[in-house]
Design a protein around this motif. Structure first.
Motif, PDB file in Angstrom:
ATOM      1  N   ARG A  92       0.818  -1.222   0.000  1.00  9.54           N
ATOM      2  CA  ARG A  92       0.000   0.000   0.000  1.00  9.54           C
ATOM      3  C   ARG A  92       0.846   1.264   0.000  1.00  9.54           C
ATOM      4  O   ARG A  92       0.425   2.318  -0.476  1.00  9.54           O
ATOM      5  CB  ARG A  92      -0.911  -0.021   1.224  1.00  9.54           C
ATOM      6  CG  ARG A  92      -1.845   1.145   1.361  1.00  9.54           C
ATOM      7  CD  ARG A  92      -3.029   1.012   0.453  1.00  9.54           C
ATOM      8  NE  ARG A  92      -3.936   2.132   0.642  1.00  9.54           N
ATOM      9  CZ  ARG A  92      -4.551   2.755  -0.341  1.00  9.54           C
ATOM     10  NH1 ARG A  92      -4.351   2.364  -1.585  1.00  9.54           N
ATOM     11  NH2 ARG A  92      -5.369   3.748  -0.104  1.00  9.54           N
ATOM     12  N   PRO A 239     -13.117  -2.181 -11.560  1.00 10.00           N
ATOM     13  CA  PRO A 239     -11.769  -2.722 -11.822  1.00 10.00           C
ATOM     14  C   PRO A 239     -11.293  -2.483 -13.251  1.00 10.00           C
ATOM     15  O   PRO A 239     -10.113  -2.170 -13.466  1.00 10.00           O
ATOM     16  CB  PRO A 239     -11.931  -4.225 -11.541  1.00 10.00           C
ATOM     17  CG  PRO A 239     -13.117  -4.335 -10.662  1.00 10.00           C
ATOM     18  CD  PRO A 239     -14.032  -3.239 -11.104  1.00 10.00           C
ATOM     19  N   THR A 248      -3.217   2.930 -10.946  1.00  7.74           N
ATOM     20  CA  THR A 248      -4.297   1.984 -10.681  1.00  7.74           C
ATOM     21  C   THR A 248      -3.999   0.611 -11.293  1.00  7.74           C
ATOM     22  O   THR A 248      -4.505  -0.406 -10.804  1.00  7.74           O
ATOM     23  CB  THR A 248      -5.628   2.531 -11.216  1.00  7.74           C
ATOM     24  OG1 THR A 248      -5.482   2.902 -12.603  1.00  7.74           O
ATOM     25  CG2 THR A 248      -6.053   3.759 -10.426  1.00  7.74           C
ATOM     26  N   ASP A 251      -1.897  -0.987  -8.683  1.00  2.32           N
ATOM     27  CA  ASP A 251      -2.799  -1.257  -7.563  1.00  2.32           C
ATOM     28  C   ASP A 251      -3.611  -2.513  -7.830  1.00  2.32           C
ATOM     29  O   ASP A 251      -3.788  -3.371  -6.945  1.00  2.32           O
ATOM     30  CB  ASP A 251      -3.719  -0.050  -7.360  1.00  2.32           C
ATOM     31  CG  ASP A 251      -4.492  -0.133  -6.052  1.00  2.32           C
ATOM     32  OD1 ASP A 251      -4.425  -1.169  -5.376  1.00  2.32           O
ATOM     33  OD2 ASP A 251      -5.173   0.850  -5.704  1.00  2.32           O
ATOM     34  N   GLY A 252      -4.099  -2.666  -9.062  1.00  2.00           N
ATOM     35  CA  GLY A 252      -4.889  -3.840  -9.402  1.00  2.00           C
ATOM     36  C   GLY A 252      -4.082  -5.120  -9.357  1.00  2.00           C
ATOM     37  O   GLY A 252      -4.566  -6.153  -8.879  1.00  2.00           O
ATOM     38  N   SER A 255      -3.319  -5.988  -5.613  1.00  2.00           N
ATOM     39  CA  SER A 255      -4.507  -6.405  -4.852  1.00  2.00           C
ATOM     40  C   SER A 255      -5.003  -7.772  -5.304  1.00  2.00           C
ATOM     41  O   SER A 255      -5.615  -8.504  -4.525  1.00  2.00           O
ATOM     42  CB  SER A 255      -5.618  -5.360  -4.987  1.00  2.00           C
ATOM     43  OG  SER A 255      -6.040  -5.236  -6.327  1.00  2.00           O
ATOM     44  N   SER A 262      -6.985  -3.010  -2.040  1.00  2.00           N
ATOM     45  CA  SER A 262      -7.263  -2.123  -3.166  1.00  2.00           C
ATOM     46  C   SER A 262      -7.684  -0.743  -2.690  1.00  2.00           C
ATOM     47  O   SER A 262      -8.403  -0.591  -1.696  1.00  2.00           O
ATOM     48  CB  SER A 262      -8.365  -2.730  -4.035  1.00  2.00           C
ATOM     49  OG  SER A 262      -8.707  -1.841  -5.083  1.00  2.00           O
ATOM     50  N   SER A 263      -7.236   0.270  -3.414  1.00  2.00           N
ATOM     51  CA  SER A 263      -7.652   1.648  -3.129  1.00  2.00           C
ATOM     52  C   SER A 263      -8.812   2.069  -4.016  1.00  2.00           C
ATOM     53  O   SER A 263      -9.199   3.235  -4.029  1.00  2.00           O
ATOM     54  CB  SER A 263      -6.479   2.606  -3.339  1.00  2.00           C
ATOM     55  OG  SER A 263      -6.044   2.577  -4.691  1.00  2.00           O
ATOM     56  N   TYR A 264      -9.365   1.130  -4.783  1.00  2.00           N
ATOM     57  CA  TYR A 264     -10.511   1.442  -5.626  1.00  2.00           C
ATOM     58  C   TYR A 264     -11.715   1.803  -4.757  1.00  2.00           C
ATOM     59  O   TYR A 264     -11.816   1.350  -3.608  1.00  2.00           O
ATOM     60  CB  TYR A 264     -10.876   0.250  -6.507  1.00  2.00           C
ATOM     61  CG  TYR A 264      -9.852  -0.099  -7.576  1.00  2.00           C
ATOM     62  CD1 TYR A 264      -8.699   0.652  -7.760  1.00  2.00           C
ATOM     63  CD2 TYR A 264     -10.043  -1.199  -8.397  1.00  2.00           C
ATOM     64  CE1 TYR A 264      -7.768   0.327  -8.719  1.00  2.00           C
ATOM     65  CE2 TYR A 264      -9.116  -1.544  -9.377  1.00  2.00           C
ATOM     66  CZ  TYR A 264      -7.976  -0.779  -9.528  1.00  2.00           C
ATOM     67  OH  TYR A 264      -7.055  -1.102 -10.482  1.00  2.00           O
ATOM     68  N   GLY A 269     -11.443  -4.617  -5.689  1.00  2.00           N
ATOM     69  CA  GLY A 269     -10.300  -4.829  -6.560  1.00  2.00           C
ATOM     70  C   GLY A 269     -10.605  -5.878  -7.607  1.00  2.00           C
ATOM     71  O   GLY A 269     -11.658  -6.523  -7.589  1.00  2.00           O
TER      72      GLY A 269
END
Length: 302
Positions: A92, A239, A248, A251-252, A255, A262-264, A269
């Motif tokens: 993260r 996603p 992102t 990030d995907g 995650s 996930s920060s979505y 995620g």
């Protein structure tokens, strides 16, 4: 080596004839590998201002400190409170600090390649036993290594701190390894994108602005679209929208496969199946950046 043969002249006559001769070099020839390693080393040192003026060291060293200080503070708090876990996971951390990472690649990618274009020194590299692929590989590897130091340094601080706080060794080692894989992918992707954008213009200022614009605008646009999709209960689209921004994308991937959170919006995620698409897109973008750099420098070297 130049050899001078003076000619005897009449008294008062200042005329001299110099016979300049040159001997061919008959020492060891170190070849392409040595040239490539030297260019890599020089570029990596330059990414932190080493071997350059004091002014050139300020920004990269400051950004490295900004990356590490929050990690050190978290470690100090965890040790003092005897917390069972770090407040921020290894995977993260880079996502939280993505603004600093974007600023670093925006400042150092143009420094790595734009000056060579501006002062037309690229053909001089190719006059030596070095080819287009050698130049691109050295520059790409140097900036990716510099970014890995930038993003991996704080993770090392967190890992050492977690061991000092007597957290589980096996658990922390596994999470630390996952974080290193994530930042390695991030470093390769950001370095490739930064170099491709910077190689378009010989003006360093334009290169900096272009890299910042691509990284920040794409992230802002994707985050906004994801928030809109989540607000309209289109969680299945969240996603997929993440495919269109470098931050992102990473990030995907983490995650889906690296145990990251996930920060979505809504914490939704990608699934493992979707995560495979994310991995393929990341690897495809890295390969595409390398190919575009090869194509660009084949033209520059003419």
């Amino acid at each position: 080596m130049a050899v001078e043969h003076p000619v005897t002249t009449r008294p008062g006559d200042q005329t001299r004839i110099h016979n300049i001769g040159y001997r061919s070099y008959d020492g060891p020839r170190l070849g392409r590998g040595y040239a490539r390693r030297s260019l890599y080393s020089q570029s990596l040192r330059g990414a932190y201002g080493l071997g350059r003026s004091v002014k050139s060291k300020v920004l990269p060293m400051l950004l490295f400190a900004v990356m590490c200080v929050p990690a050190a503070i978290m470690v100090a708090v965890a040790v003092a409170t005897k917390a069972p876990e770090l407040p921020v996971s290894y995977t993260r951390y880079a996502i939280i600090m993505q603004a600093v990472i974007s600023l670093y690649v925006a400042s150092q990618a143009p420094q790595s390649v734009s000056r060579d274009l501006r002062f037309k020194t690229v053909p001089l590299y190719f006059s030596r036993p070095i080819e287009t692929a050698d130049y691109v590989q050295a520059k790409f590897a140097a900036l990716a290594s510099a970014m890995f130091i930038l993003t991996g340094g704080p993770l090392l601080v967190m890992y050492v701190g977690s061991l000092l706080a007597k957290m589980g060794f096996a658990h922390q080692t596994g999470k630390f390894a996952q974080g290193l894989v994530a930042v390695a992918l991030l470093s390769l992707l950001f370095a490739g994108l930064g170099l491709v954008i910077a190689s378009v213009t010989p003006r360093r200022g334009f290169g900096i602005a272009a890299v910042i614009a691509v990284l920040t605008i794409s992230y802002g646009a994707v985050s906004t679209l994801q928030a809109i999709a989540d607000a309209q209960d289109s969680t299945g689209a969240v996603p997929w929208i993440g495919l269109f921004s470098p931050v992102t994308l990473i990030d995907g991937v983490q995650s889906a496969f690296l145990g990251g959170t996930s920060s979505y919006p809504g914490g939704v995620g990608p699934t493992h199946g979707q995560g495979m698409v994310f991995v393929l897109v990341v690897l495809g973008l890295i390969a595409a950046c390398y190919g575009l750099l090869l194509r660009r420098y084949r033209k520059v070297g003419l």
